[in-house]
Scaffold this motif. Structure first.
Motif, PDB file in Angstrom:
ATOM      1  N   TRP A   1      -0.350   5.335   5.371  1.00 28.25           N
ATOM      2  CA  TRP A   1      -1.789   5.156   5.226  1.00 28.25           C
ATOM      3  C   TRP A   1      -2.054   4.095   4.200  1.00 28.25           C
ATOM      4  CZ3 TRP A   1      -5.161   7.368   8.631  1.00 28.25           C
ATOM      5  CH2 TRP A   1      -5.015   8.568   9.390  1.00 28.25           C
ATOM      6  N   SER A   2      -3.001   3.344   4.634  1.00 29.40           N
ATOM      7  CA  SER A   2      -3.686   2.611   3.356  1.00 29.40           C
ATOM      8  C   SER A   2      -4.206   3.303   2.314  1.00 29.40           C
ATOM      9  CB  SER A   2      -4.910   1.757   4.107  1.00 29.40           C
ATOM     10  OG  SER A   2      -5.671   1.126   2.873  1.00 29.40           O
ATOM     11  N   ARG A   3      -4.249   2.744   1.014  1.00 29.50           N
ATOM     12  CA  ARG A   3      -4.905   3.591   0.208  1.00 29.50           C
ATOM     13  C   ARG A   3      -6.171   3.313  -0.325  1.00 29.50           C
ATOM     14  NH1 ARG A   3       0.778   2.509  -2.610  1.00 29.50           N
ATOM     15  NH2 ARG A   3       1.958   4.568  -1.941  1.00 29.50           N
ATOM     16  N   VAL A   4      -6.772   2.629   0.713  1.00 29.07           N
ATOM     17  CA  VAL A   4      -8.086   1.877   0.277  1.00 29.07           C
ATOM     18  C   VAL A   4      -9.302   2.319   1.394  1.00 29.07           C
ATOM     19  CG1 VAL A   4      -7.740   0.070  -1.327  1.00 29.07           C
ATOM     20  CG2 VAL A   4      -7.926  -0.450   1.084  1.00 29.07           C
ATOM     21  N   ASN A   5      -8.518   2.608   2.351  1.00 31.82           N
ATOM     22  CA  ASN A   5      -9.610   2.945   3.775  1.00 31.82           C
ATOM     23  C   ASN A   5      -8.900   3.901   4.544  1.00 31.82           C
ATOM     24  OD1 ASN A   5     -11.017   2.746   6.319  1.00 31.82           O
ATOM     25  ND2 ASN A   5     -11.340   0.598   6.174  1.00 31.82           N
ATOM     26  N   GLU A   6      -9.525   4.871   4.858  1.00 35.73           N
ATOM     27  CA  GLU A   6      -8.801   6.137   5.621  1.00 35.73           C
ATOM     28  C   GLU A   6      -8.577   5.919   7.066  1.00 35.73           C
ATOM     29  OE1 GLU A   6     -11.774   9.521   6.946  1.00 35.73           O
ATOM     30  OE2 GLU A   6     -12.478   8.846   5.089  1.00 35.73           O
ATOM     31  N   ASN A   7      -9.306   4.590   7.514  1.00 32.63           N
ATOM     32  CA  ASN A   7      -9.204   4.438   9.053  1.00 32.63           C
ATOM     33  C   ASN A   7      -7.997   3.287   9.129  1.00 32.63           C
ATOM     34  OD1 ASN A   7     -11.138   6.319  10.122  1.00 32.63           O
ATOM     35  ND2 ASN A   7     -12.581   4.874   9.332  1.00 32.63           N
ATOM     36  N   LEU A   8      -7.264   2.969   8.120  1.00 32.37           N
ATOM     37  CA  LEU A   8      -6.267   1.963   7.992  1.00 32.37           C
ATOM     38  C   LEU A   8      -4.956   2.450   7.854  1.00 32.37           C
ATOM     39  CD1 LEU A   8      -6.461  -1.209   8.375  1.00 32.37           C
ATOM     40  CD2 LEU A   8      -6.435  -1.340   5.870  1.00 32.37           C
ATOM     41  N   PHE A   9      -3.978   1.912   8.769  1.00 39.72           N
ATOM     42  CA  PHE A   9      -2.598   2.629   8.318  1.00 39.72           C
ATOM     43  C   PHE A   9      -1.761   1.398   9.110  1.00 39.72           C
ATOM     44  CE2 PHE A   9      -3.929   4.629  12.345  1.00 39.72           C
ATOM     45  CZ  PHE A   9      -2.912   4.474  13.396  1.00 39.72           C
TER      46      PHE A   9
END
Length: 270
Positions: free
Chosen positions: A203-211
């Motif tokens: 997972w991205s650490r800045v956006n919960e919809n980005l991985f």
């Protein structure tokens, strides 16, 4: 240290040897730069980097090696302590020997593939097994408190979302899968992603919809895909020479993969 469009990487950093694993420090280290660690066959390097996306005085990437540790054994995993600081000594200096005391013991039913601490609750642990089961443990009672089912194998990687701790992501077979742990023990969303089987999920650490996900290395390259839950197709496709490892920057939509004598960095959209 340069832009490198030939491999779809925004920036690259040369390394002394093949990189098996790379990990940004996910915690605030008290310095303007971001700590990054990478490891290979017999070494670990600690460095700091800063990008033009966060500092207009930087042209591209500014990287500096802080310390290199040679220890004669291959490195396959790196985890940062939240006590790591560049501006002060930690309040405790802890020394462990090879006979360190065992604090917890869990019996798995198949090989363990990923382990993640809860981002906010220090006594909760997630363990993902190759047979497709993801279990959550309470370290105080040393009991399993929740389990998720993948329904396909082999499960190769799973990750806890830092921005929304109800979300769990994983890759199994050729697919990525996502759970909302309040809704069901089975994934609410999944999609085929790598024809050569998926390898890592982060997972991205800045956006919960980005991985991001990676596939198994082919003869020459490893595929990196960056996904956004609002888009049906990957929003970025990259490749790295025999790439391995996958990590996201703490405050930027930027991920890194290790490779043959290089670190590769991709900047994407939020």
């Amino acid at each position: 240290m340069k832009q490198d469009s030939s491999r779809n990487a925004t920036y690259t950093v040369d390394c002394e040897d093949y990189v098996h694993v790379v990990e940004f420090n996910p915690f605030d280290s008290g310095d303007v730069g971001s700590l990054i660690a990478y490891g290979g066959n017999n070494y670990v390097v600690i460095g700091t980097c800063r990008f033009q996306e966060e500092d207009t005085e930087v042209e591209g990437i500014q990287y500096e090696t802080l310390r290199t540790f040679h220890h004669g054994i291959r490195v396959d995993a790196i985890a940062w302590s939240p006590e790591t600081r560049l501006d002060a000594l930690p309040p405790q200096i802890r020394v462990w020997d090879l006979e360190g005391n065992q604090k917890a013991y869990f019996v798995l039913r198949s090989p363990g593939m990923s382990v993640c601490w809860h981002p906010e609750e220090a006594f909760k642990l997630m363990v993902a097994e190759k047979n497709g089961t993801i279990r959550f443990y309470d370290l105080i009672t040393q009991q399993a408190i929740l389990s998720l089912q993948c329904e396909q194998t082999p499960l190769m990687s799973a990750h806890w979302c830092l921005r929304n701790t109800l979300k769990i992501g994983a890759v199994a077979g050729n697919d990525w899968l996502i759970w909302d742990i309040t809704r069901s023990s089975y994934p609410q969303d999944k999609r085929p992603v790598h024809v050569d089987r998926a390898r890592l999920f982060r997972w991205s650490r800045v956006n919960e919809n980005l991985f991001a996900t990676t596939g198994y290395p082919g003869k020459m390259t490893c595929q990196l895909l960056v996904h956004h839950l609002g888009h049906p197709q990957p929003i970025l496709i990259g490749s790295a020479a025999v790439g391995s490892g996958l990590t996201w920057h703490r405050t930027l939509p930027l991920c890194a993969v290790g490779g043959d004598h290089k670190l590769f960095f991709w900047v994407t959209e939020m």
